[in-house]
Write a protein that holds these residues in place. Structure first.
Motif, PDB file in Angstrom:
ATOM      1  N   LYS A   1      -8.976  -1.291 -11.728  1.00  0.00           N
ATOM      2  CA  LYS A   1      -8.428  -0.087 -12.323  1.00  0.00           C
ATOM      3  C   LYS A   1      -7.108   0.339 -11.693  1.00  0.00           C
ATOM      4  N   ASP A   2      -6.658  -0.374 -10.702  1.00  0.00           N
ATOM      5  CA  ASP A   2      -5.400  -0.026 -10.018  1.00  0.00           C
ATOM      6  C   ASP A   2      -4.438  -1.193 -10.194  1.00  0.00           C
ATOM      7  N   ALA A   3      -3.386  -0.975 -10.981  1.00  0.00           N
ATOM      8  CA  ALA A   3      -2.443  -2.052 -11.285  1.00  0.00           C
ATOM      9  C   ALA A   3      -1.680  -2.519 -10.052  1.00  0.00           C
ATOM     10  N   GLN A   4      -1.622  -1.681  -9.012  1.00  0.00           N
ATOM     11  CA  GLN A   4      -0.855  -2.055  -7.811  1.00  0.00           C
ATOM     12  C   GLN A   4      -1.660  -2.924  -6.853  1.00  0.00           C
ATOM     13  N   VAL A   5      -2.985  -3.107  -7.117  1.00  0.00           N
ATOM     14  CA  VAL A   5      -3.872  -3.808  -6.192  1.00  0.00           C
ATOM     15  C   VAL A   5      -4.355  -5.099  -6.828  1.00  0.00           C
TER      16      VAL A   5
ATOM     17  N   LEU B   1      -6.936  -8.330  -0.025  1.00  0.00           N
ATOM     18  CA  LEU B   1      -6.279  -7.427  -0.962  1.00  0.00           C
ATOM     19  C   LEU B   1      -4.783  -7.391  -0.705  1.00  0.00           C
ATOM     20  N   VAL B   2      -3.996  -7.314  -1.782  1.00  0.00           N
ATOM     21  CA  VAL B   2      -2.552  -7.137  -1.688  1.00  0.00           C
ATOM     22  C   VAL B   2      -2.207  -5.889  -2.489  1.00  0.00           C
ATOM     23  N   ILE B   3      -1.698  -4.852  -1.793  1.00  0.00           N
ATOM     24  CA  ILE B   3      -1.311  -3.595  -2.434  1.00  0.00           C
ATOM     25  C   ILE B   3       0.200  -3.606  -2.568  1.00  0.00           C
ATOM     26  N   ASN B   4       0.684  -3.573  -3.802  1.00  0.00           N
ATOM     27  CA  ASN B   4       2.104  -3.734  -4.083  1.00  0.00           C
ATOM     28  C   ASN B   4       2.814  -2.395  -3.856  1.00  0.00           C
ATOM     29  N   ILE B   5       3.535  -2.291  -2.761  1.00  0.00           N
ATOM     30  CA  ILE B   5       4.301  -1.087  -2.431  1.00  0.00           C
ATOM     31  C   ILE B   5       5.754  -1.240  -2.862  1.00  0.00           C
ATOM     32  N   MET B   6       6.249  -2.451  -2.843  1.00  0.00           N
ATOM     33  CA  MET B   6       7.674  -2.680  -3.089  1.00  0.00           C
ATOM     34  C   MET B   6       8.042  -2.499  -4.565  1.00  0.00           C
ATOM     35  N   ASN B   7       7.039  -2.401  -5.449  1.00  0.00           N
ATOM     36  CA  ASN B   7       7.328  -2.187  -6.869  1.00  0.00           C
ATOM     37  C   ASN B   7       6.774  -0.847  -7.332  1.00  0.00           C
ATOM     38  N   GLY B   8       7.012   0.187  -6.552  1.00  0.00           N
ATOM     39  CA  GLY B   8       6.682   1.522  -7.024  1.00  0.00           C
ATOM     40  C   GLY B   8       5.495   2.162  -6.358  1.00  0.00           C
ATOM     41  N   GLY B   9       4.699   1.448  -5.579  1.00  0.00           N
ATOM     42  CA  GLY B   9       3.547   2.048  -4.937  1.00  0.00           C
ATOM     43  C   GLY B   9       3.946   2.905  -3.744  1.00  0.00           C
ATOM     44  N   LYS B  10       3.121   3.858  -3.415  1.00  0.00           N
ATOM     45  CA  LYS B  10       3.334   4.719  -2.272  1.00  0.00           C
ATOM     46  C   LYS B  10       2.279   4.395  -1.219  1.00  0.00           C
TER      47      LYS B  10
END
Length: 1290
Positions: free
Chosen positions: A86-90, A99-108
């Motif tokens: 449910k989380d497009a950034q994860v 897990l990879v949480i995408n911060i460089m493309n808009g995540g905080k």
């Protein structure tokens, strides 16, 4: 009462159950087998518990696991399920739980703070990771504050507060000036652990306006700067001038002068404080004091000693650092600040707590259905941790029931497990300081037997050698292994076979009849399997015709034979060597099938020739010597070594003896004097021949004594006056029966390697001494003089056993007894050993010093109690060093010397002291482990002695009737000089001396004009210094008054003067000045000062005026004089010098050496000059293009450089307190040319190409990470990287 009995009974039954428990299965590391067996999940990799991430980069939370079938992964966040879909950034990596949480493309990054836990699950259970706490790093801005200038009086204390912003992790603090140079720190000025800058007392040179505190945040690679702090120190002189300018002449004025003050602690405050630290961490205690003179800090531990090898002092001893602390380091630590006016102290009560740590971590269990097992989880900590169990990640109290499982505190007991009992259990040990989490699976396998050894595997062995037949197996329950020979053979058993636990069958001595098929059968309750292997016994390779010793005439032809017999199924290869190297590449060497022929023999062909025969199973060799001689002029009798004996025969075979007979070979014209009998042990050391005995040359039979369990072969060597014959062919083999060992190991010793162990060593028995198979040793020990039973252990054929947990340095009775499969050797004798030594506990007491004379002292001490030595007493070491010379009042670097007095001595002599000096010494006891604590320093003084000779004597300004004398004071006054004695007398042309005149000169004079002398007269002067003890060595000189003004008279005869020496430890450089005829040949005479021995003489090559005396004894006084050959009685005056002490007795700190300090000062001066040149070049040419662009754009955040304070225009810190900002001052192409910024902060920092030192200085080139937004973008609360801001300081 009944209840208590039932509890005791249940505990007893539990202990009995654990004692009877079946051990878990071992799974072989066979890749094919491992792929087929099911296995619960195991976590193999995970992120750290406290995970601080860079808020600008993607967050990667690792979770890797293995299992069969491969596990699936799920996550929880803050205790609830984390649905990553449910989380497009994860995203989750394929075939992984990471897990990879995408911060460089808009995540905080702040949105993903929390506690994460990974679960890996398959059909056999679920393993969980630690709780992983994710926190983004923070580097907040410095709070705005108005800083008032600090005006302080000279001598007062001062604290400059840093108060850095609270970051995550905490920043590293350092102080620098506007030029980005680290502020110098010392015992007077230093930085505290909290980052504040402390001045014990201020001095006028502390006045400056650029005390700047920097905070470096490593994760975000940013540096924050506090506003510059101004300090102005008012000296008493300037304050008095100010007061005087404002008062009339009649007013009384004057500020209080700088007064010395006793120490007062600046931090910590009060008389006591507390400190709690965790076990294994670094304990840092700090005390910083004010006072004038600057106080010196000393640390002690009340009621104990500071731990050796773990204690360090930092920040000029203001910080006490103890690494790897334990509960034993708890206690009261006192810091004492002291100067000449008094002292102050502070007591810090330290309590060491402990987060949980493992004593026994649970281990994986592989069990068979119906078997029993245990999982044990034991941890310790302070406070004691609580133990809780989980099953497949669920608390065991609410986990599904398992009738085979019983939880008993830190232990889970499994009884009669079934396949459904497979699960992963988690043990959690926690207290208020942390937790430990361990996964351990229980894998219940029901597997029929499997044999992993390939079927019909062929084993080939040489006869009379051991044969090892493999039968690697696996099954659950563990199969039983049986061996059969042949298809219908009976089960193998008996002493001729050895059955190993891994299924291998060993035949110690394989014979021809051992050939055949062998069947290995593995069975358990789930089935049976068998495997057949083949064993072939091959005949050994034998050289039946060995090469023989040859004597050949030069240019002749020689041939060596090497005829072999080998097993028909083996293919042998024959190699010839000369002197253990390849044959020369020469066509004269012809290698045939069974011989080597050398044509046209020369002298270089002389040597040893070896025939080596190799097969795939064995190797044999034989050698012969070739002697090349010249052709004799006339035929003569040839005397040669005898031919080898032959036809060896063994008769009368008994258990411990046999009779050997032989037929002698040809004597070769020299009678045989004796026969040497050698034997080979084909069972233990095949191919190695040993000396057995020798008999007279008239005897051809001998009765030989034998040892049990040896496969004997014998050979005989004949000896005559020419030499030894080649060995005979070996006799037939004779295998003696096994028996108990006849002897025990020798050289038994017991020496501890650690304070709590005893290492028992011995020399093992050789193979033939074992007397039978299965050689082992029974090692026994007990503490001496204690009514205690022997403790014994049986070990394999090794030569060392370590007993752990012994008291420190106590005597033990030790014995080592040999045994084999047939029984024990005779009872061994006992030896005395000692457990390991530890460092001595106490220092020698009642240290007294008796000064015997000005260069010798005697030191006494009370011996320490032997029980406190805790080891073999090596002796006592006296450390002594000179503190100050009382005659010169100047300190120099401490050069400690050490004297060792072996044994239990209570006194010693200290030679080679310098007169009229203050010394300190302490005494330490030493054992085999090292040295104990030092006794308190004892101060003593040496009395005055006689001075050395004056450093020089010069005679100048000669006139008709006067001479001027100038001299230098002695290099070593050795006391208070009372006067100088000058003696002089005239010398006529015949070298006769006139009357001697003596003059006493005050000690404070350095020149004298002698008047009323005769004109054109040579005078000889004798000059020396005096103390109250007596006169020192004299220095001589000669001079001539002139005939008339302006002319000097040449010397009337040769003379040597100004003899000087420069001594080292074992050599001395001697130089002199010579006046007289050219081409004089000099010599140097020397000897030990005060000795009555004759002078030693060294000739000087050529007419040089220097010479090096070598081979001198360190620490010895020598006398020296120089003479010229051919001039009888013509020598210089004597000079005395002393060689330096032996380097072995020195312990010199290089940092205190004058040459090192000078070198460092020179390097610092050179760097300073280079920086000045770079600064001038940088500013040459006026305004830079960058500055012009800045003026044109008028950036509101950029202020011009102030001319009055010299600060940089790019800094706006005084107004808005902003950090060094990226992009604040860069050219349009966002680059900074290297030649335009040689001295800027771009050359410091810790980006990709640089690092930041722990002391705060910059190293390398700061190149932080590139930002995604433009420099003019929105500012956040996170301070950006200062790369470009630093680049702008040009």
């Amino acid at each position: 009462m009944t209840k208590k009995k039932s509890i005791s009974a249940s505990k007893a039954s539990l202990v009995l159950f654990l004692c009877q428990m079946i051990s878990a299965l071992d799974v072989p590391l066979d890749s094919k087998l491992l792929e087929e067996l099911s296995q619960p999940p195991t976590i193999t990799q995970q992120s750290p518990k406290d995970y601080i991430v860079d808020p600008r980069e993607n967050i990667v939370i690792q979770c890797e696991a293995k299992g069969k079938p491969p596990p699936s992964f799920s996550w929880t966040r803050n205790g609830t399920h984390f649905d990553i879909d449910k989380d497009a950034q994860v995203t989750m990596k394929p075939n992984s739980g990471t897990l990879v949480i995408n911060i460089m493309n808009g995540g905080k990054a702040e949105a993903y703070e929390g506690v994460y836990q990974c679960t890996a699950r398959n059909e056999r259970g679920a393993a969980i990771s630690n709780n992983i706490v994710i926190r983004p790093s923070r580097s907040p801005l410095w709070t705005k504050e108005k800083l008032e200038p600090n005006q302080v009086r000279e001598g007062d204390s001062l604290v400059l507060h840093c108060r850095p912003p609270v970051g995550l992790p905490p920043p590293i603090i350092f102080w620098m000036d506007n030029a980005f140079q680290r502020l110098p720190q010392s015992e007077r000025v230093s930085q505290g652990l909290n980052g504040d800058l402390y001045f014990s007392n201020v001095q006028p040179e502390d006045t400056r306006e650029d005390y700047i505190c920097y905070a470096r945040f490593n994760h975000t690679q940013t540096i924050q700067q506090k506003q510059p702090i101004s300090v102005k120190v008012f000296s008493m002189d300037s304050l008095n001038d100010t007061i005087a300018a404002n008062l009339s002449d009649t007013d009384v004025y004057g500020a209080r002068p700088v007064t010395e003050r006793q120490p007062v602690l600046l931090t910590p405050t009060g008389s006591t404080s507390t400190k709690v630290e965790l076990r294994g961490n670094v304990l840092l205690l700090e005390c910083i004091a004010a006072g004038l003179p600057t106080p010196v800090i000393r640390w002690i531990k009340e009621g104990g000693e500071l731990p050796a090898n773990r204690t360090f002092f930092e920040n000029f001893k203001k910080t006490l650092k103890i690494i790897d602390v334990s509960e034993a380091d708890s206690g009261n630590y006192k810091c004492i600040a002291r100067n000449i006016l008094g002292s102050a102290h502070h007591v810090i009560s330290v309590t060491v707590k402990a987060a949980p740590y493992w004593i026994t971590a649970p281990r994986n269990l592989v069990l068979s259905p119906g078997e029993d097992g245990t999982l044990i989880c034991r941890a310790n900590g302070n406070p004691k941790p609580s133990i809780s169990w989980l099953a497949n990640g669920v608390p065991i109290a609410i986990a599904p029931e398992d009738p085979s499982r019983k939880v008993d505190g830190d232990t889970i007991i499994f009884s009669h497990v079934q396949e459904r009992s497979s699960a992963v259990y988690q043990c959690n040990a926690s207290n208020e300081y942390g937790y430990l989490l361990a996964n351990a699976f229980v894998n219940v396998l029901a597997e029929p037997p499997r044999i992993l050894t390939p079927a019909n595997k062929l084993y080939q062995v040489i006869a009379d050698s051991p044969a090892l037949l493999d039968c690697a197996y696996f099954g659950s329950p563990k199969p039983e292994i049986e061996w059969f020979k042949g298809v219908k053979g009976s089960i193998l058993h008996g002493s001729e076979y050895i059955f190993h636990d891994n299924g291998t069958l060993e035949i110690p001595v394989a014979q021809k009849d051992s050939t055949g098929a062998y069947t290995c059968v593995a069975r358990n309750k789930l089935g049976k399997i068998q495997n057949e292997v083949q064993l072939e016994i091959k005949d050994p390779t034998v050289i039946i015709k060995q090469p023989e010793y040859k004597v050949i005439q030069r240019y002749g032809q020689v041939s060596f034979e090497c005829i072999i017999k080998h097993d028909s199924t083996l293919l042998p290869t024959v190699i010839w060597l000369k002197d253990n190297d390849e044959l020369p590449d020469d066509e004269r060497f012809l290698v045939g099938k069974d011989n080597l022929t050398i044509m046209n023999v020369t002298d270089k062909d002389d040597g040893t020739y070896t025939c080596i025969v190799n097969t795939t199973l064995d190797s044999v060799s034989a050698s012969a010597v070739l002697t090349v001689v010249a052709a004799p002029p006339t035929p003569a009798i040839i005397y040669a070594r005898p031919n080898p004996p032959f036809d060896l025969e063994l008769t009368g075979q008994l258990e411990r003896s046999v009779e050997l007979s032989w037929i002698p070979g040809d004597e070769n014209n020299s009678p045989i004097t004796n026969f040497v009998i050698e034997y080979e042990d084909g069972l233990h050391e095949p191919g190695l021949w040993h000396y057995q005995t020798e008999v007279p040359g008239t005897q051809t039979t001998v009765q030989l004594k034998l040892s049990p369990y040896v496969n004997y072969s014998f050979r005989v060597i004949a000896v005559n006056e020419i030499g030894r014959s080649q060995p005979s062919e070996p006799s037939e083999q004779y295998l003696t029966k096994s028996a108990n060992p006849d002897e025990n190991p020798s050289n038994v010793q017991g020496i501890g390697s650690e304070p709590d162990n005893l290492v028992i060593t011995w020399e093992s028995l050789k193979g033939f001494q074992s007397n039978g198979p299965g050689l082992q040793y029974k090692v026994s020990w007990r503490q001496k003089d204690v009514d205690d039973e022997w403790t014994s252990v049986i070990v394999a054929n090794v030569s060392k056993y370590i007993v752990s947990g012994t008291p420190t340095f106590v005597p033990y009775e030790i014995k080592v007894q040999a045994l084999n499969d047939l029984g024990y050797a005779p009872e061994p004798s006992e030896v005395i050993g000692h457990s390991g030594e530890d460092l001595p506990m106490v220092a020698p007491g009642n240290v007294q010093v008796h000064v015997i004379n000005s260069t010798l002292a005697k030191v006494h001490w009370d011996p320490v109690p032997l029980k406190t030595v805790r080891g073999h007493l090596q002796g006592y070491k006296v450390y002594y060093w000179k503190v100050q010379s009382l005659s010169r009042r100047s300190r120099r670097h401490v050069e400690k010397k050490i004297l060792t007095f072996k044994g239990n001595k209570t006194f010693g002599m200290l030679p080679g002291l310098e007169p009229y000096s203050t010394y300190k010494l302490n005494v330490r006891v030493a054992n085999g482990k090292g040295e104990g604590p030092a006794s308190p320093d004892k101060v003593f003084r040496t009395p005055e002695g006689v001075p050395s000779s004056p450093s020089f004597l010069k005679i100048t300004n000669p006139t008709l009737d006067s001479l001027t004398l100038e001299w230098g004071s002695p290099t070593h006054p050795n006391g208070v000089l009372t006067s100088y004695i000058l003696k002089f007398q005239p010398i006529n042309n015949t070298h006769e001396l006139g009357p001697l005149v003596e003059i006493r000169i005050p000690a404070n004079e350095s020149s004298l004009i002698l008047k009323n002398l005769n004109y054109s007269t040579r005078y000889k002067f004798y000059f020396n210094a005096q103390t109250s003890v007596g006169s020192g060595n004299q220095i001589t000189e000669e001079a001539v008054t002139i005939m008339d003004e302006g002319k000097m008279v040449q010397p009337l005869y040769p003379r040597i003067r100004n003899v000087t020496t420069a001594a080292a430890e074992t050599y001395a450089n001697i130089s002199w000045e010579y006046e007289g005829p050219d081409h004089a040949n000099f010599y140097v005479e020397y000897g030990v000062a005060g000795s009555k021995e004759d002078w030693k003489k060294e000739i000087v090559n050529g007419s040089r005026s220097f010479f090096v005396l070598k081979g001198l004894t360190p620490g010895t006084a020598y006398k020296v004089r120089v003479g010229a050959e051919g001039l009888s009685g013509f020598r210089s005056s004597e000079d005395v010098f002393e060689t330096g002490p032996a380097m072995a007795s020195r312990q010199v700190d290089i940092a205190t050496q004058g040459w090192f300090i000078g070198l460092m000062c020179a390097v610092a001066l050179l760097i300073l000059i280079l920086l000045i040149v770079c600064f001038i070049r940088r500013n040459k040419g006026g305004k830079y293009p960058v500055k012009e662009k800045e003026d044109a754009h008028a950036d509101p955040e950029i202020q011009p450089m102030k001319e009055d304070d010299g600060t940089f225009g790019e800094y706006s810190d005084a107004e808005d307190h902003k950090p060094l900002k990226k992009g604040s001052r860069t050219p349009s192409d966002r680059t900074v040319k290297k030649e335009d910024s040689d001295d800027s902060l771009v050359d410091y920092g810790e980006g990709v190409n640089g690092q930041f030192n722990e002391d705060g200085s910059f190293i390398g080139q700061y190149s932080g990470k590139k930002e995604k937004e433009p420099a003019e973008g929105n500012e956040s609360s996170e301070a950006p990287s200062p790369v470009n801001a630093m680049n702008s300081f040009v």
